[in-house]
Motif scaffolding. Structure first.
Motif, PDB file in Angstrom:
ATOM      1  N   SER A 213       0.830  -1.205   0.000  1.00 17.87           N
ATOM      2  CA  SER A 213       0.000   0.000   0.000  1.00 17.87           C
ATOM      3  C   SER A 213       0.864   1.256   0.000  1.00 17.87           C
ATOM      4  O   SER A 213       0.525   2.261  -0.630  1.00 17.87           O
ATOM      5  CB  SER A 213      -0.948  -0.002   1.208  1.00 17.87           C
ATOM      6  OG  SER A 213      -0.243   0.244   2.401  1.00 17.87           O
ATOM      7  N   LEU A 214       2.000   1.212   0.717  1.00 17.35           N
ATOM      8  CA  LEU A 214       2.916   2.351   0.706  1.00 17.35           C
ATOM      9  C   LEU A 214       3.537   2.544  -0.678  1.00 17.35           C
ATOM     10  O   LEU A 214       3.736   3.680  -1.130  1.00 17.35           O
ATOM     11  CB  LEU A 214       4.013   2.158   1.752  1.00 17.35           C
ATOM     12  CG  LEU A 214       3.582   2.307   3.213  1.00 17.35           C
ATOM     13  CD1 LEU A 214       4.741   1.956   4.142  1.00 17.35           C
ATOM     14  CD2 LEU A 214       3.110   3.732   3.483  1.00 17.35           C
ATOM     15  N   ALA A 215       3.842   1.445  -1.349  1.00 19.64           N
ATOM     16  CA  ALA A 215       4.416   1.533  -2.694  1.00 19.64           C
ATOM     17  C   ALA A 215       3.404   2.140  -3.668  1.00 19.64           C
ATOM     18  O   ALA A 215       3.748   3.001  -4.494  1.00 19.64           O
ATOM     19  CB  ALA A 215       4.847   0.149  -3.171  1.00 19.64           C
ATOM     20  N   VAL A 216       2.147   1.699  -3.559  1.00 18.38           N
ATOM     21  CA  VAL A 216       1.094   2.260  -4.411  1.00 18.38           C
ATOM     22  C   VAL A 216       0.904   3.743  -4.105  1.00 18.38           C
ATOM     23  O   VAL A 216       0.754   4.575  -5.006  1.00 18.38           O
ATOM     24  CB  VAL A 216      -0.228   1.492  -4.222  1.00 18.38           C
ATOM     25  CG1 VAL A 216      -1.358   2.191  -4.973  1.00 18.38           C
ATOM     26  CG2 VAL A 216      -0.085   0.053  -4.705  1.00 18.38           C
ATOM     27  N   SER A 217       0.941   4.094  -2.811  1.00 20.64           N
ATOM     28  CA  SER A 217       0.797   5.494  -2.412  1.00 20.64           C
ATOM     29  C   SER A 217       1.931   6.343  -2.974  1.00 20.64           C
ATOM     30  O   SER A 217       1.723   7.498  -3.368  1.00 20.64           O
ATOM     31  CB  SER A 217       0.770   5.610  -0.886  1.00 20.64           C
ATOM     32  OG  SER A 217      -0.382   4.997  -0.357  1.00 20.64           O
ATOM     33  N   ALA A 218       3.140   5.784  -2.992  1.00 23.27           N
ATOM     34  CA  ALA A 218       4.286   6.513  -3.551  1.00 23.27           C
ATOM     35  C   ALA A 218       4.069   6.787  -5.040  1.00 23.27           C
ATOM     36  O   ALA A 218       4.387   7.879  -5.539  1.00 23.27           O
ATOM     37  CB  ALA A 218       5.568   5.715  -3.336  1.00 23.27           C
ATOM     38  N   LEU A 219       3.509   5.805  -5.743  1.00 22.56           N
ATOM     39  CA  LEU A 219       3.222   5.974  -7.167  1.00 22.56           C
ATOM     40  C   LEU A 219       2.184   7.077  -7.374  1.00 22.56           C
ATOM     41  O   LEU A 219       2.328   7.941  -8.246  1.00 22.56           O
ATOM     42  CB  LEU A 219       2.716   4.654  -7.756  1.00 22.56           C
ATOM     43  CG  LEU A 219       2.273   4.691  -9.222  1.00 22.56           C
ATOM     44  CD1 LEU A 219       3.462   4.996 -10.122  1.00 22.56           C
ATOM     45  CD2 LEU A 219       1.638   3.357  -9.617  1.00 22.56           C
ATOM     46  N   ILE A 220       1.136   7.053  -6.539  1.00 24.38           N
ATOM     47  CA  ILE A 220       0.093   8.077  -6.637  1.00 24.38           C
ATOM     48  C   ILE A 220       0.678   9.448  -6.311  1.00 24.38           C
ATOM     49  O   ILE A 220       0.375  10.450  -6.966  1.00 24.38           O
ATOM     50  CB  ILE A 220      -1.072   7.771  -5.680  1.00 24.38           C
ATOM     51  CG1 ILE A 220      -1.660   6.381  -5.958  1.00 24.38           C
ATOM     52  CG2 ILE A 220      -2.167   8.814  -5.820  1.00 24.38           C
ATOM     53  CD1 ILE A 220      -2.664   5.933  -4.910  1.00 24.38           C
ATOM     54  N   LEU A 221       1.521   9.504  -5.268  1.00 20.09           N
ATOM     55  CA  LEU A 221       2.121  10.773  -4.860  1.00 20.09           C
ATOM     56  C   LEU A 221       2.948  11.372  -5.990  1.00 20.09           C
ATOM     57  O   LEU A 221       2.902  12.584  -6.240  1.00 20.09           O
ATOM     58  CB  LEU A 221       3.000  10.557  -3.625  1.00 20.09           C
ATOM     59  CG  LEU A 221       3.724  11.799  -3.085  1.00 20.09           C
ATOM     60  CD1 LEU A 221       2.712  12.852  -2.640  1.00 20.09           C
ATOM     61  CD2 LEU A 221       4.638  11.422  -1.923  1.00 20.09           C
ATOM     62  N   PHE A 222       3.687  10.528  -6.683  1.00 16.91           N
ATOM     63  CA  PHE A 222       4.526  11.004  -7.786  1.00 16.91           C
ATOM     64  C   PHE A 222       3.675  11.649  -8.876  1.00 16.91           C
ATOM     65  O   PHE A 222       3.964  12.757  -9.346  1.00 16.91           O
ATOM     66  CB  PHE A 222       5.341   9.841  -8.360  1.00 16.91           C
ATOM     67  CG  PHE A 222       6.195  10.220  -9.536  1.00 16.91           C
ATOM     68  CD1 PHE A 222       7.401  10.864  -9.346  1.00 16.91           C
ATOM     69  CD2 PHE A 222       5.776   9.927 -10.830  1.00 16.91           C
ATOM     70  CE1 PHE A 222       8.192  11.226 -10.439  1.00 16.91           C
ATOM     71  CE2 PHE A 222       6.559  10.281 -11.921  1.00 16.91           C
ATOM     72  CZ  PHE A 222       7.773  10.930 -11.714  1.00 16.91           C
ATOM     73  N   SER A 223       2.613  10.940  -9.278  1.00 14.56           N
ATOM     74  CA  SER A 223       1.758  11.475 -10.342  1.00 14.56           C
ATOM     75  C   SER A 223       0.954  12.672  -9.861  1.00 14.56           C
ATOM     76  O   SER A 223       0.753  13.640 -10.606  1.00 14.56           O
ATOM     77  CB  SER A 223       0.818  10.386 -10.872  1.00 14.56           C
ATOM     78  OG  SER A 223      -0.013   9.896  -9.842  1.00 14.56           O
TER      79      SER A 223
END
Length: 329
Positions: A213-223
């Protein structure tokens, strides 16, 4: 020439017939907004993704999966993005009015800002929950890996189908291409969640769920951060990406008869259309419609600037333009 104040003394507007007029962009034709033929794709894609968001939230809570909830937040951003693109397409087909002389193009910029803020808030909530779970620990067997796998697999299907809806238009329209690439990338994210569910199912490593979930959140944060930055730049009238203001100035200064270029402004009318105003000093040149038409055509073809307004001045020192100094806006 009296009346050199900005916009009051503009002599020519170049090619402002926007009603059915494609603008050249690097040799390729493009439209300011997705054509009406994609309304169905936007409707189906939005409905599919909205239904999937609800399913992810329900099953994420049932399976105690923060990864599913994080992906739900991501897909909620997708739904908003599709709706905004659809809304922008509809607004882009509306004609300007007397009170809204530029039309409604800038609404797409405001919508992008809203999207970015919503995504950042969602990321914050998911991140806090994931960190708490990592600190407190997730008991083995707490996360239902099988449910996570099934729901995420549905996500691959939903995002894949949505991407295919835009596949036919991805080469002819930049907005449609963006929707296609976003949906295709999301299918890949869902595939990652499937893998984490499988690992949890085989090993019982429940801690992997908040990590994913943190990895997915990092992806969302980047975009989301990129979206926020670009939206703010457009809202503050920064020269759009892809337009080199220096090269535009060099081109204008080299035009026949031009001895000075000043009060040059380049800004976005929307997320897809760019405007320019400039004062060109051409002593004894007089009115020249051929010159204006040619310059507007070249600005379209070379720099994708489709809405150009030129003010021609004779450079008489007795009637100097008040907007000539570089520090005056």
């Amino acid at each position: 020439m009296p009346g050199h104040d900005h916009h009051d003394g503009h002599e020519h507007h170049g090619d402002h017939d926007h009603a059915g007029h494609d603008h050249g962009h690097g040799g390729h034709r493009h439209h300011h907004a997705p054509p009406a033929g994609f309304d169905g794709a936007f409707a189906i894609g939005s409905a599919l993704n909205a239904g999937f968001v609800v399913a992810e939230v329900v099953f994420g809570l049932t399976a105690h999966s923060v990864a599913l909830l994080a992906d739900a937040a991501h897909n909620l951003g997708d739904v908003l993005g599709l709706l905004v693109a659809w809304w922008a397409a509809w607004l882009g087909r509306r004609h300007p009015t007397r009170s809204r002389t530029y039309g409604y193009g800038r609404s797409s910029i405001l919508a992008s800002l809203t999207n970015a803020v919503v995504l950042l808030v969602g990321v914050g909530g998911i991140t806090v929950e994931a960190v708490h779970r990592l600190i407190d620990g997730v008991p083995a067997g707490k996360v239902d890996g099988k449910t996570v796998m099934i729901v995420a697999a549905v996500g691959i299907l939903v995002n894949g189908v949505t991407a295919l809806l835009f596949a036919r238009g991805r080469k002819g329209d930049l907005n449609v291409k963006g929707a296609f690439l976003h949906m295709a990338a999301d299918a890949a994210v869902s595939a990652g969640v499937v893998v984490s569910g499988l690992v949890i199912l085989l090993t019982g490593w429940a801690w992997l769920d908040p990590v994913v979930s943190l990895a997915v959140s990092a992806l969302i944060l980047f975009s989301a951060w990129s979206l926020l930055r670009d939206s703010l730049n457009l809202a503050l009238d920064k020269v759009p990406e892809g337009v080199d203001a220096g090269k535009v100035l060099v081109y204008l200064a080299a035009l026949p008869g031009v001895t000075e270029v000043h009060d040059l402004h380049i800004w976005p009318l929307s997320t897809t259309e760019t405007a320019l105003t400039v004062h060109l000093v051409r002593p004894q040149a007089g009115t020249d419609d051929v010159f204006v038409h040619h310059v507007c055509y070249e600005l379209r073809e070379r720099f994708a600037i489709g809405h150009a307004t030129l003010q021609i001045e004779d450079g008489d020192p007795a009637r100097a333009c008040q907007l000539a100094p570089a520090n005056v806006v």
